[in-house]
Design a protein around this motif. Structure first.
Motif, PDB file in Angstrom:
ATOM      1  N   GLY A  55       0.821  -1.184   0.000  1.00 21.68           N
ATOM      2  CA  GLY A  55       0.000   0.000   0.000  1.00 21.68           C
ATOM      3  C   GLY A  55       0.859   1.239   0.000  1.00 21.68           C
ATOM      4  N   ILE A  56       0.277   2.345   0.339  1.00 23.78           N
ATOM      5  CA  ILE A  56       1.040   3.588   0.303  1.00 23.78           C
ATOM      6  C   ILE A  56       2.162   3.583   1.311  1.00 23.78           C
ATOM      7  CG2 ILE A  56      -0.581   4.742   1.870  1.00 23.78           C
ATOM      8  CD1 ILE A  56       0.065   7.334   0.495  1.00 23.78           C
ATOM      9  N   VAL A  57       1.928   2.988   2.479  1.00 24.38           N
ATOM     10  CA  VAL A  57       2.961   2.921   3.503  1.00 24.38           C
ATOM     11  C   VAL A  57       2.897   1.575   4.189  1.00 24.38           C
ATOM     12  CG1 VAL A  57       3.136   5.390   3.985  1.00 24.38           C
ATOM     13  CG2 VAL A  57       1.384   4.051   5.125  1.00 24.38           C
ATOM     14  N   ALA A  58       4.011   1.165   4.815  1.00 21.47           N
ATOM     15  CA  ALA A  58       4.050  -0.046   5.633  1.00 21.47           C
ATOM     16  C   ALA A  58       4.157   0.370   7.082  1.00 21.47           C
ATOM     17  CB  ALA A  58       5.240  -0.920   5.239  1.00 21.47           C
ATOM     18  N   ALA A  59       3.401  -0.287   7.944  1.00 18.39           N
ATOM     19  CA  ALA A  59       3.347   0.123   9.345  1.00 18.39           C
ATOM     20  C   ALA A  59       4.701   0.055  10.013  1.00 18.39           C
ATOM     21  CB  ALA A  59       2.347  -0.754  10.084  1.00 18.39           C
ATOM     22  N   SER A  60       5.579  -0.830   9.559  1.00 18.67           N
ATOM     23  CA  SER A  60       6.875  -1.018  10.213  1.00 18.67           C
ATOM     24  C   SER A  60       7.865   0.066   9.902  1.00 18.67           C
ATOM     25  CB  SER A  60       7.454  -2.381   9.815  1.00 18.67           C
ATOM     26  OG  SER A  60       7.659  -2.401   8.424  1.00 18.67           O
ATOM     27  N   ASP A  61       7.697   0.790   8.774  1.00 17.33           N
ATOM     28  CA  ASP A  61       8.738   1.737   8.409  1.00 17.33           C
ATOM     29  C   ASP A  61       8.195   3.093   7.969  1.00 17.33           C
ATOM     30  OD1 ASP A  61       7.618   1.029   6.065  1.00 17.33           O
ATOM     31  OD2 ASP A  61       9.458   0.374   5.066  1.00 17.33           O
ATOM     32  N   ASN A  62       6.979   3.438   8.366  1.00 24.98           N
ATOM     33  CA  ASN A  62       6.415   4.720   7.956  1.00 24.98           C
ATOM     34  C   ASN A  62       6.255   5.616   9.169  1.00 24.98           C
ATOM     35  OD1 ASN A  62       3.648   6.376   7.469  1.00 24.98           O
ATOM     36  ND2 ASN A  62       4.925   6.260   5.642  1.00 24.98           N
ATOM     37  N   SER A  63       6.912   6.769   9.126  1.00 18.33           N
ATOM     38  CA  SER A  63       6.899   7.663  10.283  1.00 18.33           C
ATOM     39  C   SER A  63       5.531   8.252  10.525  1.00 18.33           C
ATOM     40  CB  SER A  63       7.932   8.775  10.083  1.00 18.33           C
ATOM     41  OG  SER A  63       7.688   9.478   8.880  1.00 18.33           O
ATOM     42  N   VAL A  64       4.768   8.523   9.449  1.00 15.83           N
ATOM     43  CA  VAL A  64       3.435   9.106   9.612  1.00 15.83           C
ATOM     44  C   VAL A  64       2.533   8.158  10.378  1.00 15.83           C
ATOM     45  CG1 VAL A  64       1.390   9.947   8.400  1.00 15.83           C
ATOM     46  CG2 VAL A  64       3.660  10.500   7.533  1.00 15.83           C
ATOM     47  N   LEU A  65       2.532   6.881  10.009  1.00 21.20           N
ATOM     48  CA  LEU A  65       1.676   5.897  10.658  1.00 21.20           C
ATOM     49  C   LEU A  65       2.113   5.667  12.102  1.00 21.20           C
ATOM     50  CD1 LEU A  65      -0.757   4.179   9.946  1.00 21.20           C
ATOM     51  CD2 LEU A  65       0.789   2.346   9.286  1.00 21.20           C
ATOM     52  N   ASP A  66       3.419   5.711  12.341  1.00 23.22           N
ATOM     53  CA  ASP A  66       3.928   5.508  13.697  1.00 23.22           C
ATOM     54  C   ASP A  66       3.497   6.641  14.627  1.00 23.22           C
ATOM     55  OD1 ASP A  66       5.116   3.187  12.935  1.00 23.22           O
ATOM     56  OD2 ASP A  66       7.100   4.068  12.585  1.00 23.22           O
ATOM     57  N   LEU A  67       3.355   7.863  14.087  1.00 24.06           N
ATOM     58  CA  LEU A  67       2.992   9.015  14.908  1.00 24.06           C
ATOM     59  C   LEU A  67       1.491   9.108  15.162  1.00 24.06           C
ATOM     60  CD1 LEU A  67       5.318  11.724  13.300  1.00 24.06           C
ATOM     61  CD2 LEU A  67       5.616  10.624  15.528  1.00 24.06           C
ATOM     62  N   ALA A  68       0.717   8.347  14.407  1.00 22.78           N
ATOM     63  CA  ALA A  68      -0.740   8.452  14.509  1.00 22.78           C
ATOM     64  C   ALA A  68      -1.259   7.743  15.752  1.00 22.78           C
ATOM     65  CB  ALA A  68      -1.397   7.870  13.264  1.00 22.78           C
ATOM     66  N   SER A  69      -2.314   8.325  16.364  1.00 29.44           N
ATOM     67  CA  SER A  69      -3.003   7.655  17.469  1.00 29.44           C
ATOM     68  C   SER A  69      -3.925   6.590  16.887  1.00 29.44           C
ATOM     69  CB  SER A  69      -3.803   8.676  18.275  1.00 29.44           C
ATOM     70  OG  SER A  69      -4.841   9.222  17.470  1.00 29.44           O
ATOM     71  N   GLU A  70      -4.556   5.812  17.785  1.00 30.85           N
ATOM     72  CA  GLU A  70      -5.446   4.744  17.322  1.00 30.85           C
ATOM     73  C   GLU A  70      -6.607   5.307  16.502  1.00 30.85           C
ATOM     74  OE1 GLU A  70      -5.340   1.421  17.352  1.00 30.85           O
ATOM     75  OE2 GLU A  70      -3.288   1.701  18.047  1.00 30.85           O
ATOM     76  N   GLU A  71      -7.135   6.435  16.916  1.00 27.29           N
ATOM     77  CA  GLU A  71      -8.248   7.039  16.176  1.00 27.29           C
ATOM     78  C   GLU A  71      -7.771   7.602  14.841  1.00 27.29           C
ATOM     79  OE1 GLU A  71     -10.148   9.941  18.577  1.00 27.29           O
ATOM     80  OE2 GLU A  71     -10.874   8.495  20.072  1.00 27.29           O
ATOM     81  N   GLU A  72      -6.611   8.256  14.861  1.00 25.39           N
ATOM     82  CA  GLU A  72      -6.106   8.895  13.644  1.00 25.39           C
ATOM     83  C   GLU A  72      -5.746   7.879  12.573  1.00 25.39           C
ATOM     84  OE1 GLU A  72      -4.092  12.992  15.397  1.00 25.39           O
ATOM     85  OE2 GLU A  72      -2.971  11.104  15.437  1.00 25.39           O
ATOM     86  N   LYS A  73      -5.326   6.670  12.993  1.00 31.60           N
ATOM     87  CA  LYS A  73      -4.940   5.646  12.022  1.00 31.60           C
ATOM     88  C   LYS A  73      -6.081   5.300  11.067  1.00 31.60           C
ATOM     89  CE  LYS A  73      -1.261   3.215  14.519  1.00 31.60           C
ATOM     90  NZ  LYS A  73      -0.870   1.943  15.172  1.00 31.60           N
ATOM     91  N   PHE A  74      -7.308   5.437  11.535  1.00 29.63           N
ATOM     92  CA  PHE A  74      -8.467   5.051  10.722  1.00 29.63           C
ATOM     93  C   PHE A  74      -9.276   6.273  10.276  1.00 29.63           C
ATOM     94  CE2 PHE A  74      -7.531   1.613  13.748  1.00 29.63           C
ATOM     95  CZ  PHE A  74      -7.109   0.649  12.842  1.00 29.63           C
ATOM     96  N   ASP A  75      -8.636   7.425  10.255  1.00 34.10           N
ATOM     97  CA  ASP A  75      -9.293   8.662   9.831  1.00 34.10           C
ATOM     98  C   ASP A  75      -8.628   9.185   8.551  1.00 34.10           C
ATOM     99  OD1 ASP A  75     -10.545  11.057   9.501  1.00 34.10           O
ATOM    100  OD2 ASP A  75      -9.684  12.003  11.300  1.00 34.10           O
ATOM    101  N   PRO A  76      -9.316   9.191   7.402  1.00 39.19           N
ATOM    102  CA  PRO A  76      -8.711   9.650   6.145  1.00 39.19           C
ATOM    103  C   PRO A  76      -8.172  11.080   6.233  1.00 39.19           C
ATOM    104  CG  PRO A  76     -10.816   8.592   5.728  1.00 39.19           C
ATOM    105  CD  PRO A  76     -10.709   8.734   7.208  1.00 39.19           C
ATOM    106  N   GLN A  77      -8.825  11.916   7.026  1.00 36.19           N
ATOM    107  CA  GLN A  77      -8.400  13.306   7.102  1.00 36.19           C
ATOM    108  C   GLN A  77      -7.019  13.457   7.756  1.00 36.19           C
ATOM    109  OE1 GLN A  77      -9.798  15.841   5.614  1.00 36.19           O
ATOM    110  NE2 GLN A  77     -11.348  14.405   4.813  1.00 36.19           N
ATOM    111  N   PHE A  78      -6.680  12.508   8.619  1.00 36.82           N
ATOM    112  CA  PHE A  78      -5.347  12.560   9.231  1.00 36.82           C
ATOM    113  C   PHE A  78      -4.269  12.464   8.156  1.00 36.82           C
ATOM    114  CE2 PHE A  78      -1.672  10.049  10.657  1.00 36.82           C
ATOM    115  CZ  PHE A  78      -1.146  10.917  11.595  1.00 36.82           C
ATOM    116  N   TYR A  79      -4.442  11.545   7.211  1.00 30.68           N
ATOM    117  CA  TYR A  79      -3.449  11.372   6.146  1.00 30.68           C
ATOM    118  C   TYR A  79      -3.510  12.526   5.149  1.00 30.68           C
ATOM    119  CZ  TYR A  79      -3.347   6.671   8.074  1.00 30.68           C
ATOM    120  OH  TYR A  79      -3.227   5.612   8.913  1.00 30.68           O
ATOM    121  N   ILE A  80      -4.711  12.985   4.847  1.00 27.41           N
ATOM    122  CA  ILE A  80      -4.861  14.091   3.902  1.00 27.41           C
ATOM    123  C   ILE A  80      -4.168  15.347   4.444  1.00 27.41           C
ATOM    124  CG2 ILE A  80      -6.553  15.644   2.824  1.00 27.41           C
ATOM    125  CD1 ILE A  80      -8.454  13.221   2.676  1.00 27.41           C
ATOM    126  N   SER A  81      -4.243  15.521   5.773  1.00 27.35           N
ATOM    127  CA  SER A  81      -3.619  16.706   6.373  1.00 27.35           C
ATOM    128  C   SER A  81      -2.101  16.698   6.251  1.00 27.35           C
ATOM    129  CB  SER A  81      -4.013  16.803   7.852  1.00 27.35           C
ATOM    130  OG  SER A  81      -3.421  15.744   8.597  1.00 27.35           O
TER     131      SER A  81
END
Length: 852
Positions: free
Chosen positions: A512-538
């Motif tokens: 996919g666009i990122v892998a959970a093991s090596d993506n800084s954006v996904l690592d910084l996201a909270s549990e809610e933000e991980k499943f919120d499209p607007q978090f990534y769009i921002s």
């Protein structure tokens, strides 16, 4: 009556043994007593220890079937060996001790002659134990002692053979050949003695590159030996040597003889003989089906499982020769998954996989395979250096492809509409949810199956291994519960990995666009933000300046990739795509013209003459004053040296640098860097500018320039040179403290006359007069030079003075007439301190010291 008789018998026996133990008498009893005691005590135990040591040597030795095998299986250890040291093996140490004990306690040396017939055997054992312990000089002494002291011994021929084996280990091959040839002429050797002599003679001929004679000797050895293991080895070496000479038919005959031995000889010889025969197969005229059936048979035979690494590799070679790359790749990977101990085989598999990817222009994967190849080769060996050159050539393309890939992904997201962005990330989040659900199920399963459980739910420990009187614990893989637990534990630690090479690498995660093991954006996201499209769009860049920076970086990467594919790899199709993509991406003005010119050259190379004509006319029409237009308008002069080419301008600039015109070099370098931005010459100009900056402005300015070069042009030779300077050279130049000017500390001084840099004519006139004065000076051999200090100051320097006081009173060396010519003020300085003031431009600090 009985008691006196027993006492008398004891006294007689005691007397007999005492007399027998004496080594000073030469009689039947003494000789045989010591001979029997030596043979069945010390020598027997010594031979047992020697044989144990030889077995351990053979087990530890790993044959390299990629080269001609040595006649004798013995690993020579040379690393970090101090003089007199040896890779001590306890078995050989024990054998040597037993041999020495037999000699010390049972030798009957009377009037210089040995009367014990077992002592020659003891010396032979002593030599062999030292030989296998790799103490060849002491071993040679033992064998020579037998030849000197026991010329009539029945072991004399063995001693001669072992002496020449030792000579060969000492690189005395010519001497060994001479002695062994004489032995074979003078003695009628038979059986194992003949096999040993001819086999070691063959090794000496191999070492001296006389291959045909070595084959002849190996033929004799293979017929004479009583050991089928040796016979198989000698025949296999014959086949290898015939291959080396190019006689494939004769080689195949030798390999057939090895195969015919079947189980009489180690199976590795038979398997490798099959493989060598297949390597000799004629793919143009031979029966390919027959070869494939043979390979399938070798693969399916259960007895061949230990050798599947070699068999899979050869199957891969078969498919590669038949242009079936996909099947070849499968079998090379199978060979790697056998966890072979043959590092050269591993290296060969990785190298071939790298070459396949290289030929397909998949350079990133090729680079990874070449990295794996190097880890299995001896550091700095010739094969290692060859692969390293291949890998280094890929460094730039991997670097710029990574930049282009990331920036392309970002720019694609930037260009999506709001609805498309939401749809894209909703799809991505769905995948994340599925993965999270799978992870949750695995964790729950792990909790349910905590601990290794048997079929009867008894914990697998010391007390719960058996559940009944006649039923032991099941083997791990026969127990579905413990297998499930093991799988869950694996997934908890490693995640869901596919069965493939390098499965442990961190980038083998989710797609996919990122892998959970090596993506800084996904690592910084909270549990809610991980499943919120607007978090990534921002997180998508929105500022024009940031987007423009990413676009410029991507375009520059395209340009560099186009040049690399065109110039280095001659991949004109790939180069064309990169330049065309660049021109379609609204590039900076400085990249447009060189990209169009490179496209013109690529069209010519591909035979696309129509496209080439359009590109040529466009360059001439839109850029008539450019050097590219000049070249295109005058094709007959294209091969001649262009005075305005980057290379010519660089050489002219370098000449100015040699003349110490540093300010001019810096100014022109900056101009040329702007003109030729994006071309390979830029990093050279940056390095020349950095050096000129350091010479003119000092240490701090030099450090900044070098740091900029090391970061900005990290993947160029000049960038790597700058990295080395920053790491290793600059720290050594940082010292500002002046040394004490004392003749006991330094013996090299300079006399310096100081001028303003604008007074160039005055400086040249003064130096001319100074040279004439120095030429006439007695007792001293002095010379002068002109050195730029900074923008405003230039020095005229006198070199060659070895004494501080002489330097300070330089004017006293001049005659009255010369003093009238040299009226300029001067100061003296030690050479070490002069270097410091040139590096740090701290002349004022030095002049304020009480030195002059």
């Amino acid at each position: 009556m009985k008691t006196p008789f027993k006492a008398i018998l004891a006294i007689v026996l005691s007397t007999f043994f005492v007399v027998s133990c004496s080594r000073k008498k030469n009689n039947f009893v003494t000789r045989n007593f010591h001979a029997v005691t030596a043979e069945f005590n010390a020598l027997y135990n010594g031979h047992v220890a020697l044989e144990q040591g030889r077995i351990s040597l053979n087990e530890a030795y790993f044959d390299n079937y990629w080269e001609v095998l040595p006649v004798e299986r013995m690993q020579i250890v040379e690393d970090n060996m101090a003089p007199g040291q040896s890779p001590r093996n306890e078995s050989f140490t024990r054998a040597e001790e037993k041999a020495a004990k037999a000699i010390q306690k049972h030798s009957i040396n009377i009037e210089g002659k040995e009367k014990n017939p077992q002592i020659d055997e003891a010396y032979l054992l002593l030599g062999k134990s030292r030989y296998f312990d790799q103490r060849f000089i002491p071993a040679l002494e033992a064998f020579n002692y037998i030849l000197y002291k026991y010329p009539a011994s029945d072991k004399i021929n063995q001693a001669k053979v072992w002496r020449e084996k030792t000579n060969i280990r000492l690189d005395n091959n010519e001497l060994a050949i001479q002695n062994l040839e004489r032995l074979l002429r003078q003695e009628d050797l038979e059986g194992q003695d003949l096999a040993d002599a001819t086999s070691i003679l063959a090794q000496a001929y191999l070492n001296t590159k006389v291959i045909d004679t070595a084959i002849t000797q190996l033929k004799i050895a293979s017929k004479a030996t009583k050991s089928n293991e040796e016979r198989g080895r000698y025949l296999f070496i014959q086949g290898q040597l015939y291959n080396k000479l190019g006689y494939k038919d004769s080689a195949n005959v030798a390999f057939d003889k090895v195969i015919a031995l079947n189980r009489k000889t180690p199976r590795i010889y038979m398997i490798t003989a099959y493989i060598e025969k297949i390597k000799n197969f004629d793919y143009e005229n031979g029966d390919k089906l027959e070869v494939r059936e043979l390979l399938s048979e070798l693969e399916e035979n259960r007895e061949n499982r230990p050798y599947l690494d070699k068999i899979y590799h050869q199957i891969g070679e078969y498919y590669l020769k038949n242009n079936l790359d996909s099947l070849a790749i499968v079998h090379y990977n199978k060979s790697l998954r056998t966890n072979t101990k043959d590092k050269l085989l591993k290296a060969r598999n990785y190298e071939i996989l790298g070459d396949i990817n290289f030929d397909k222009s998949v350079y990133r994967e090729a680079g990874a395979y070449y990295d794996s190849t190097m880890t299995n080769l001896v550091l700095n060996s010739k094969p290692y250096r060859t692969i390293k050159r291949k890998r280094d050539n890929l460094e730039d393309v991997i670097y710029y492809e990574a930049i282009a890939k990331v920036d392309d992904s970002i720019m694609n997201l930037v260009n999506l509409s709001e609805e498309d962005r939401v749809a894209y990330f909703e799809s991505f989040i769905e995948k994340l949810k599925i993965k999270a659900e799978e992870e949750k199920e695995r964790e729950e399963a792990a909790k349910r199956n905590s601990g290794l459980v048997t079929v009867n739910n008894a914990l697998g420990g010391a007390s719960g291994i058996k559940s009944g009187g006649n039923q032991g614990a099941l083997f791990y893989f026969y127990n579905p519960t413990t297998v499930a637990y093991g799988k869950n534990e694996f997934v908890k630690v490693w995640g869901d990995r596919t069965l493939e090479d390098n499965w442990r690498l961190s980038n083998k995660g989710a797609s996919g666009i990122v892998a959970a093991s090596d993506n800084s954006v996904l690592d910084l996201a909270s549990e809610e933000e991980k499943f919120d499209p607007q978090f990534y769009i921002s997180k998508i860049p929105s500022e024009e300046k940031q987007i423009d920076s990413i676009s410029k970086e991507r375009n520059y990467a395209y340009y560099q990739l186009g040049l690399i594919y065109k110039e280095k790899f001659k991949e004109y199709g790939l180069a064309k795509n990169k330049f065309q993509n660049l021109l379609e991406s609204n590039p900076e003005e400085r990249l447009i013209l060189p990209s169009k010119y490179n496209l013109y050259k690529i069209y010519e190379a591909l035979g696309e003459n129509g496209e080439a004509t359009i590109a040529k006319n466009e360059i001439i029409a839109k850029y008539p004053e450019s050097r590219y237009a000049t070249i295109l308008n005058n094709p007959d002069q294209a091969s001649e040296r262009d005075e305005n080419s980057p290379e010519s301008l660089y050489e002219a600039l370098y000449e100015q640098h040699v003349k110490q015109e540093y300010a001019e070099v810096i100014s022109k370098s900056e101009n040329y860097i702007n003109i030729f931005d994006g071309e390979p010459i830029v990093s050279k100009l940056e390095l020349l500018k950095a050096i000129a900056t350091g010479r003119l402005h000092g240490y701090e300015a030099y450090g900044k320039a070098i740091n900029y070069l090391a970061i900005t042009y990290a993947n160029t030779p000049e960038g790597k040179q700058a990295q080395n300077i920053e790491t290793n050279i600059l720290p050594k130049l940082a010292e500002k403290e002046f040394v004490v000017e004392n003749d006991s500390i330094t013996n090299n001084y300079k006399v310096i006359f100081q001028f303003k840099s604008q007074e160039s004519d005055k400086i040249l006139e003064f130096k001319k007069i100074l040279d004439e004065v120095l030429k006439d000076m007695r007792y001293y051999t002095l010379k002068s030079s002109v050195d730029v200090y900074d923008v405003n100051t230039t020095f005229v320097i006198v070199h060659g003075i070895k004494n501080a006081q002489v330097a300070k009173t330089f004017d006293q060396l001049l005659t009255e007439e010369n003093k009238k010519k040299i009226k300029e003020p001067y100061f003296s300085i030690a050479s070490a301190n002069y270097q410091i003031i040139q590096i740090h431009k701290n002349l004022d600090v030095y002049m304020n010291k009480d030195n002059n």
